[in-house]
Design an enzyme around this catalytic site. Structure first.
Site, PDB file in Angstrom:
ATOM      1  N   ASP A  10      -8.916 -67.704 -34.835  1.00  0.00           N
ATOM      2  CA  ASP A  10      -8.632 -68.358 -33.569  1.00  0.00           C
ATOM      3  C   ASP A  10      -7.932 -67.334 -32.672  1.00  0.00           C
ATOM      4  OD1 ASP A  10      -8.061 -70.565 -31.721  1.00  0.00           O
ATOM      5  OD2 ASP A  10      -6.004 -70.389 -32.443  1.00  0.00           O
ATOM      6  N   SER A  45     -13.155 -69.822 -31.533  1.00  0.00           N
ATOM      7  CA  SER A  45     -12.235 -70.332 -30.527  1.00  0.00           C
ATOM      8  C   SER A  45     -12.815 -71.540 -29.802  1.00  0.00           C
ATOM      9  CB  SER A  45     -11.938 -69.220 -29.499  1.00  0.00           C
ATOM     10  OG  SER A  45     -11.219 -69.715 -28.392  1.00  0.00           O
ATOM     11  N   GLY A  46     -11.936 -72.317 -29.215  1.00  0.00           N
ATOM     12  CA  GLY A  46     -12.368 -73.398 -28.344  1.00  0.00           C
ATOM     13  C   GLY A  46     -12.696 -72.923 -26.945  1.00  0.00           C
ATOM     14  N   LYS A 196     -15.260 -75.955 -35.585  1.00  0.00           N
ATOM     15  CA  LYS A 196     -15.317 -74.526 -35.902  1.00  0.00           C
ATOM     16  C   LYS A 196     -15.878 -74.261 -37.293  1.00  0.00           C
ATOM     17  CE  LYS A 196     -11.442 -73.063 -32.961  1.00  0.00           C
ATOM     18  NZ  LYS A 196     -10.161 -72.324 -32.924  1.00  0.00           N
ATOM     19  N   ASP A 219      -3.984 -71.993 -35.862  1.00  0.00           N
ATOM     20  CA  ASP A 219      -2.642 -72.522 -35.632  1.00  0.00           C
ATOM     21  C   ASP A 219      -2.615 -73.971 -35.195  1.00  0.00           C
ATOM     22  OD1 ASP A 219      -3.688 -71.913 -32.956  1.00  0.00           O
ATOM     23  OD2 ASP A 219      -1.646 -72.270 -32.263  1.00  0.00           O
ATOM     24  N   ASN A 222      -7.568 -78.074 -33.929  1.00  0.00           N
ATOM     25  CA  ASN A 222      -8.991 -77.740 -33.888  1.00  0.00           C
ATOM     26  C   ASN A 222      -9.356 -76.608 -34.836  1.00  0.00           C
ATOM     27  OD1 ASN A 222      -7.651 -75.811 -32.282  1.00  0.00           O
ATOM     28  ND2 ASN A 222      -9.408 -75.539 -30.927  1.00  0.00           N
TER      29      ASN A 222
END
Length: 272
Positions: A10, A45-46, A196, A219, A222
């Site tokens: 992430d 990542s989002g 993810k 962290d 998500n």
């Protein structure tokens, strides 16, 4: 330790420090060592793809991205897979959220193939952060009239409410979406089967890499599925309790003290 063949991380709150940067020289040297050890590096990542490419521009060896919480997978500028939200679902969700005062956010954005769309009159709670995260903003009069491939709906709520709001959204639209808190007062809404872990598994399969051969860092909520799914799930010391619960390891140091890079060194040492 099982032979690690892929490392995924992430970005915000994990790889990047609070100044939204990382140790370029140290990481570039690690990338060379990872390549020599035949270990692939992936960003999971989002965030949308354009932003991620900007973040990792100082280390151009990074060329593989699982963006949009798994909704878009790109390797060396080649799209390998994408999972879009059908436009009828997007419009239904947007209309319902904006009509319900218990769900209505400060603003909504639609993350699409050709831009990130938001209503013309809406203003972010943090304009500076919005400018940082979104380099492709397109202001429109009506989100329900956007005609693009949509990977994600993203909204801003008070940070202390995002887990509760995400749960309400999932209960309100069962089987249509997957809403997950992504930190910093933000919730990402993606396709119901997507996260993810799914995106990373799809990517790894193209390289004949199994989940047991993956190490992943995260962290926030998500990241939870991804950390639970891989062989070595690593939660940040500064991560949420829900992520730490599913992790195999918690970094000795937080994101402000190169916690990810320290564990990458350990992985490289263990792999011989």
């Amino acid at each position: 330790m099982t032979r690690i063949k892929l490392i995924a991380t992430d970005v915000d709150g994990t790889f990047l420090n609070q100044q939204r940067t990382y140790n370029h020289n140290r990481f570039a040297a690690q990338l060379n060592r990872l390549s020599s050890a035949s270990i692939r590096f992936v960003v999971a990542s989002g965030n949308h793809l354009g932003h991620l490419k900007d973040v990792f521009a100082p280390t151009p060896q990074v060329q593989t991205f699982v963006a949009e919480n798994g909704g878009l997978i790109v390797d060396h500028n080649r799209t390998l897979a994408e999972a879009q939200l059908p436009l009828p679902v997007v419009r239904e969700v947007v209309q319902a959220i904006l009509a319900d005062q218990t769900l209505r956010p400060q603003l909504l954005r639609l993350s699409g193939a050709h831009g990130t769309y938001l209503n013309r009159q809406d203003r972010s709670l943090d304009e500076a952060s919005q400018d940082y995260f979104f380099n492709n903003l397109v202001r429109v009069d009506d989100l329900t009239q956007v005609n693009d491939t949509i990977y994600k709906i993203n909204g801003e709520w008070p940070n202390d409410s995002i887990q509760t709001i995400a749960a309400k959204l999932n209960a309100h639209f069962p089987g249509l979406i997957n809403a997950t808190a992504s930190g910093f007062g933000s919730i990402d809404i993606v396709a119901p089967h997507m996260n993810k872990a799914v995106g990373l598994t799809q990517l790894a399969a193209t390289w004949h890499i199994t989940p047991a051969e993956i190490a992943a860092f995260g962290d926030n909520d998500n990241d939870r599925e991804m950390l639970a799914h891989v062989g070595l799930g690593v939660a940040m010391r500064n991560g949420t309790d829900s992520v730490k619960e599913v992790a195999d390891l918690i970094t000795p140091h937080d994101n402000n003290h190169e916690g990810v890079l320290d564990v990458i060194d350990t992985i490289l040492a263990d792999q011989g």
